[in-house]
Design a protein around this motif. Structure first.
Motif, PDB file in Angstrom:
ATOM      1  N   THR A 111      57.324  34.788 -18.577  1.00 43.88           N
ATOM      2  CA  THR A 111      58.820  35.316 -18.168  1.00 43.88           C
ATOM      3  C   THR A 111      58.430  35.422 -16.463  1.00 43.88           C
ATOM      4  O   THR A 111      57.337  35.701 -16.042  1.00 43.88           O
ATOM      5  N   LEU A 112      59.234  34.719 -15.730  1.00 46.45           N
ATOM      6  CA  LEU A 112      59.329  34.899 -14.442  1.00 46.45           C
ATOM      7  C   LEU A 112      60.610  35.659 -13.796  1.00 46.45           C
ATOM      8  O   LEU A 112      61.554  35.817 -14.512  1.00 46.45           O
ATOM      9  N   TYR A 113      60.338  36.609 -13.003  1.00 46.33           N
ATOM     10  CA  TYR A 113      61.212  37.483 -12.345  1.00 46.33           C
ATOM     11  C   TYR A 113      61.481  37.008 -10.924  1.00 46.33           C
ATOM     12  O   TYR A 113      60.581  36.502 -10.091  1.00 46.33           O
ATOM     13  N   LEU A 114      62.839  36.727 -10.588  1.00 47.43           N
ATOM     14  CA  LEU A 114      63.161  36.043  -9.407  1.00 47.43           C
ATOM     15  C   LEU A 114      64.337  37.427  -8.765  1.00 47.43           C
ATOM     16  O   LEU A 114      64.978  38.071  -9.448  1.00 47.43           O
ATOM     17  N   VAL A 115      64.485  36.974  -7.486  1.00 48.39           N
ATOM     18  CA  VAL A 115      65.507  37.760  -6.817  1.00 48.39           C
ATOM     19  C   VAL A 115      66.639  37.107  -5.980  1.00 48.39           C
ATOM     20  O   VAL A 115      66.309  35.992  -5.366  1.00 48.39           O
ATOM     21  N   LEU A 154      60.593  31.676 -20.038  1.00 55.39           N
ATOM     22  CA  LEU A 154      60.278  30.152 -20.207  1.00 55.39           C
ATOM     23  C   LEU A 154      60.128  29.941 -21.805  1.00 55.39           C
ATOM     24  O   LEU A 154      59.535  30.574 -22.695  1.00 55.39           O
ATOM     25  N   THR A 155      60.350  28.390 -21.993  1.00 51.97           N
ATOM     26  CA  THR A 155      60.737  28.268 -23.544  1.00 51.97           C
ATOM     27  C   THR A 155      59.997  27.222 -23.960  1.00 51.97           C
ATOM     28  O   THR A 155      59.356  26.799 -24.874  1.00 51.97           O
ATOM     29  N   SER A 156      59.650  26.075 -23.039  1.00 49.52           N
ATOM     30  CA  SER A 156      59.027  24.846 -23.155  1.00 49.52           C
ATOM     31  C   SER A 156      58.332  24.308 -21.760  1.00 49.52           C
ATOM     32  O   SER A 156      58.630  25.003 -20.851  1.00 49.52           O
ATOM     33  N   TYR A 157      57.387  23.481 -21.966  1.00 49.39           N
ATOM     34  CA  TYR A 157      56.987  22.916 -20.625  1.00 49.39           C
ATOM     35  C   TYR A 157      56.445  21.542 -20.688  1.00 49.39           C
ATOM     36  O   TYR A 157      56.311  20.900 -21.770  1.00 49.39           O
ATOM     37  N   LEU A 158      56.571  20.889 -19.637  1.00 50.85           N
ATOM     38  CA  LEU A 158      55.796  19.683 -19.411  1.00 50.85           C
ATOM     39  C   LEU A 158      54.727  19.627 -18.001  1.00 50.85           C
ATOM     40  O   LEU A 158      55.196  20.037 -17.049  1.00 50.85           O
ATOM     41  N   LEU A 207      55.343  37.113 -12.090  1.00 47.08           N
ATOM     42  CA  LEU A 207      54.922  36.623 -13.476  1.00 47.08           C
ATOM     43  C   LEU A 207      54.614  37.627 -14.312  1.00 47.08           C
ATOM     44  O   LEU A 207      54.140  38.668 -13.788  1.00 47.08           O
ATOM     45  N   SER A 208      55.239  37.824 -15.552  1.00 44.96           N
ATOM     46  CA  SER A 208      55.273  38.662 -16.345  1.00 44.96           C
ATOM     47  C   SER A 208      53.641  38.910 -16.908  1.00 44.96           C
ATOM     48  O   SER A 208      52.954  38.039 -16.787  1.00 44.96           O
ATOM     49  N   ASP A 209      53.431  39.890 -17.580  1.00 41.95           N
ATOM     50  CA  ASP A 209      51.985  40.025 -18.011  1.00 41.95           C
ATOM     51  C   ASP A 209      51.436  39.082 -19.334  1.00 41.95           C
ATOM     52  O   ASP A 209      50.401  38.840 -19.326  1.00 41.95           O
ATOM     53  N   ASP A 210      52.750  38.776 -19.823  1.00 45.07           N
ATOM     54  CA  ASP A 210      52.208  37.829 -21.018  1.00 45.07           C
ATOM     55  C   ASP A 210      52.676  36.415 -20.525  1.00 45.07           C
ATOM     56  O   ASP A 210      52.570  35.540 -21.453  1.00 45.07           O
ATOM     57  N   HIS A 211      52.606  35.932 -19.242  1.00 47.41           N
ATOM     58  CA  HIS A 211      52.683  34.767 -18.617  1.00 47.41           C
ATOM     59  C   HIS A 211      53.968  33.928 -19.368  1.00 47.41           C
ATOM     60  O   HIS A 211      54.101  32.693 -19.219  1.00 47.41           O
TER      61      HIS A 211
END
Length: 141
Positions: free
Chosen positions: A40-44, A124-128, A34-38
């Motif tokens: 963005t997710l980083y994946l490999v 991440l742009t939106s959530y449910l 998880l990025s510091d600003d919560h």
């Protein structure tokens, strides 16, 4: 961002990444950072994987994170479905993230050291947010 969203993202490290190409959905269980600003997710992954090819064809994704790893005191499973966008990383961004992955998730050593591995971001742009079977909240990030 809602405190509950931040908590579920911080306390977990597994997600289901849902991609699509040519009308065909595809889901992958992934470990994330998880990025510091919560936001963005980083994946490999590997460049030749179906998920990465799908991301290149269609950058729009869905990501599910839930509390099954850490159930709440009331017993409810909290889940969040995010909409997001695939973002390739600049070469300078990759090494620090790869180093963090290796330190926090040594079980990913094989893929991190694979010659075809690639680290990428999901913005991440939106959530449910679902808290149990009925309570829901949604919004933009």
């Amino acid at each position: 961002m809602l405190a509950k969203l931040e908590t579920i993202l911080r306390e977990n490290s597994l997600c289901v990444l849902c991609t699509e190409a040519a009308g065909n959905p595809y889901c992958s269980l992934m470990t994330y950072l998880l990025s510091d600003d919560h936001r963005t997710l980083y994946l490999v992954s590997t460049r030749e994987s179906r998920k990465f090819k799908n991301l290149q064809a269609n950058p729009r994704v869905s990501v599910l994170v839930d509390s099954r790893q850490h159930p709440t005191a009331g017993g409810n499973i909290v889940s969040v479905t995010f909409a997001g966008l695939f973002k390739p990383l600049a070469e300078a961004e990759v090494l620090p993230i790869k180093t963090t992955f290796a330190g926090k998730h040594p079980e990913l050593g094989e893929i991190l050291n694979h010659p075809d591995s690639v680290i990428f971001a999901i913005k991440l742009t939106s959530y449910l947010l679902l808290d149990g079977p009925v309570a829901a909240d949604q919004g933009e990030l």
